[in-house]
Design an enzyme around this catalytic site. Structure first.
Site, PDB file in Angstrom:
ATOM      1  N   GLY A  50       1.007  -0.950  -0.058  1.00 50.01           N
ATOM      2  CA  GLY A  50       0.550  -0.275   0.146  1.00 50.01           C
ATOM      3  C   GLY A  50       0.849   0.764  -0.631  1.00 50.01           C
ATOM      4  CD  GLU A  51       2.352   5.961   0.040  1.00 47.11           C
ATOM      5  OE1 GLU A  51       2.206   5.402  -2.261  1.00 47.11           O
ATOM      6  OE2 GLU A  51       3.190   6.290   0.302  1.00 47.11           O
ATOM      7  CB  CYS A  83       5.165  -3.964  -1.640  1.00 45.21           C
ATOM      8  SG  CYS A  83       5.535  -2.870  -2.274  1.00 45.21           S
ATOM      9  NE  ARG A 109       8.010   5.477   0.739  1.00 42.28           N
ATOM     10  CZ  ARG A 109       7.592   6.318   0.187  1.00 42.28           C
ATOM     11  NH1 ARG A 109       7.704   7.523   0.986  1.00 42.28           N
ATOM     12  NH2 ARG A 109       6.264   6.134   0.768  1.00 42.28           N
ATOM     13  CB  ILE A 137       2.699  -2.133  -7.634  1.00 42.52           C
ATOM     14  CG1 ILE A 137       2.367  -4.044  -8.327  1.00 42.52           C
ATOM     15  CG2 ILE A 137       2.027  -0.690  -7.768  1.00 42.52           C
ATOM     16  CD1 ILE A 137       1.130  -4.143  -7.167  1.00 42.52           C
ATOM     17  CG  HIS A 173       2.016  -6.562  -4.210  1.00 44.59           C
ATOM     18  ND1 HIS A 173       1.585  -6.000  -3.213  1.00 44.59           N
ATOM     19  CD2 HIS A 173       2.863  -5.580  -4.924  1.00 44.59           C
ATOM     20  CE1 HIS A 173       2.052  -4.739  -2.351  1.00 44.59           C
ATOM     21  NE2 HIS A 173       2.994  -4.270  -4.031  1.00 44.59           N
ATOM     22  CD  GLU A 175       0.360  -8.687  -1.598  1.00 48.62           C
ATOM     23  OE1 GLU A 175       1.334  -9.435  -1.609  1.00 48.62           O
ATOM     24  OE2 GLU A 175      -0.104  -7.481  -1.668  1.00 48.62           O
TER      25      GLU A 175
HETATM   26  N1  GLN Z   1       5.853   3.465  -3.269  1.00 53.14           N
HETATM   27  C1  GLN Z   1       4.847   2.180  -2.127  1.00 53.14           C
HETATM   28  C2  GLN Z   1       5.757   2.927  -0.612  1.00 53.14           C
HETATM   29  O1  GLN Z   1       7.173   3.767  -0.554  1.00 53.14           O
HETATM   30  C3  GLN Z   1       5.079   0.895  -1.586  1.00 53.14           C
HETATM   31  C4  GLN Z   1       4.078   0.509  -2.866  1.00 53.14           C
HETATM   32  C5  GLN Z   1       3.399  -1.245  -2.941  1.00 53.14           C
HETATM   33  O2  GLN Z   1       3.346  -1.730  -1.605  1.00 53.14           O
HETATM   34  N2  GLN Z   1       3.035  -1.366  -3.606  1.00 53.14           N
HETATM   35  O3  GLN Z   1       5.278   3.330   0.413  1.00 53.14           O
END
Ligand code: GLN
Length: 191
Positions: A50-51, A83, A109, A137, A173, A175
């Site tokens: 995610g983020e 990730c 990142r 991703i 990922h 998942e």
């Molecule tokens: N770019 C995201 C981050 O820095 C990670 C991307 C992801 O989890 N697919 O948190």
């Protein structure tokens, strides 16, 4: 069918439901971990992609950052991070970002570029007979390992799947790939 202990998914933000679905396909019900009390109910934790910056804010707002750190002190709490989840656990993050500092790695990142540069590659993974499709991703890159870290898979010479004690860190990922094999391996802690 084997009975597993309750397992949690860190439910701040990100692909929570994708982990839930893959575990459901393996016959496992999961608990969404949103606050420190939820963490007490689970014997292992999945940290989704995610983020990471958003998740961090919510982790400190809820106090879950401290709770996860405390839970991990004995090193026998299995965690499976993908990730952004791996970024949350890394000791050092580039560009500089706070973290839980539970994996002795330095991670960068968005190291492969933006969303459009996301890609899929077949990966050779220790312990799996056949290749696994790694979906990357806005993926981070693990650029340094500090401690006793096992490397379970690499892509272009960078580790993409590592393990330290019972903490698994992936930069892709599983998942999302609908392939249950890595999740299944993780469940062997309770076999
Ligand atoms: N770019 C995201 C981050 O820095 C990670 C991307 C992801 O989890 N697919 O948190």
């Amino acid at each position: 069918m084997k009975k597993y202990p309750p397992l949690g998914i860190l439910a701040m933000q990100g692909d929570i439901q994708e982990h839930q679905k893959i575990l459901w396909d393996l016959g496992i019900e999961t608990i969404w971990v949103k606050k420190p009390e939820d963490l007490k109910k689970v014997e292992g934790l999945f940290l989704p992609g995610g983020e990471s910056s958003t998740m961090l804010r919510l982790l400190s707002f809820t106090g879950l950052d401290i709770a996860i750190n405390e839970r991990c002190q004995k090193k026998d709490f299995p965690m499976f991070a993908t990730c952004a989840g791996t970024i949350l656990l890394a000791r050092d993050v580039i560009p500089d970002q706070r973290s839980l500092s539970l994996l002795d790695i330095k991670i960068q990142r968005n190291a492969y570029g933006r969303q459009v540069e996301s890609f899929e590659v077949p990966l050779q993974i220790d312990g799996l007979d056949e290749l696994f499709t790694g979906i990357f991703i806005r993926a981070p890159k693990i650029i340094e390992l500090y401690g006793e870290i096992e490397i379970l898979s690499t892509y272009r010479e960078s580790p993409v799947f590592i393990r330290q004690d019972k903490i698994w860190g992936l930069t892709f990922h599983p998942e999302i790939s609908q392939d249950t094999r890595i999740h299944k391996k993780f469940l062997e802690y309770w076999d």
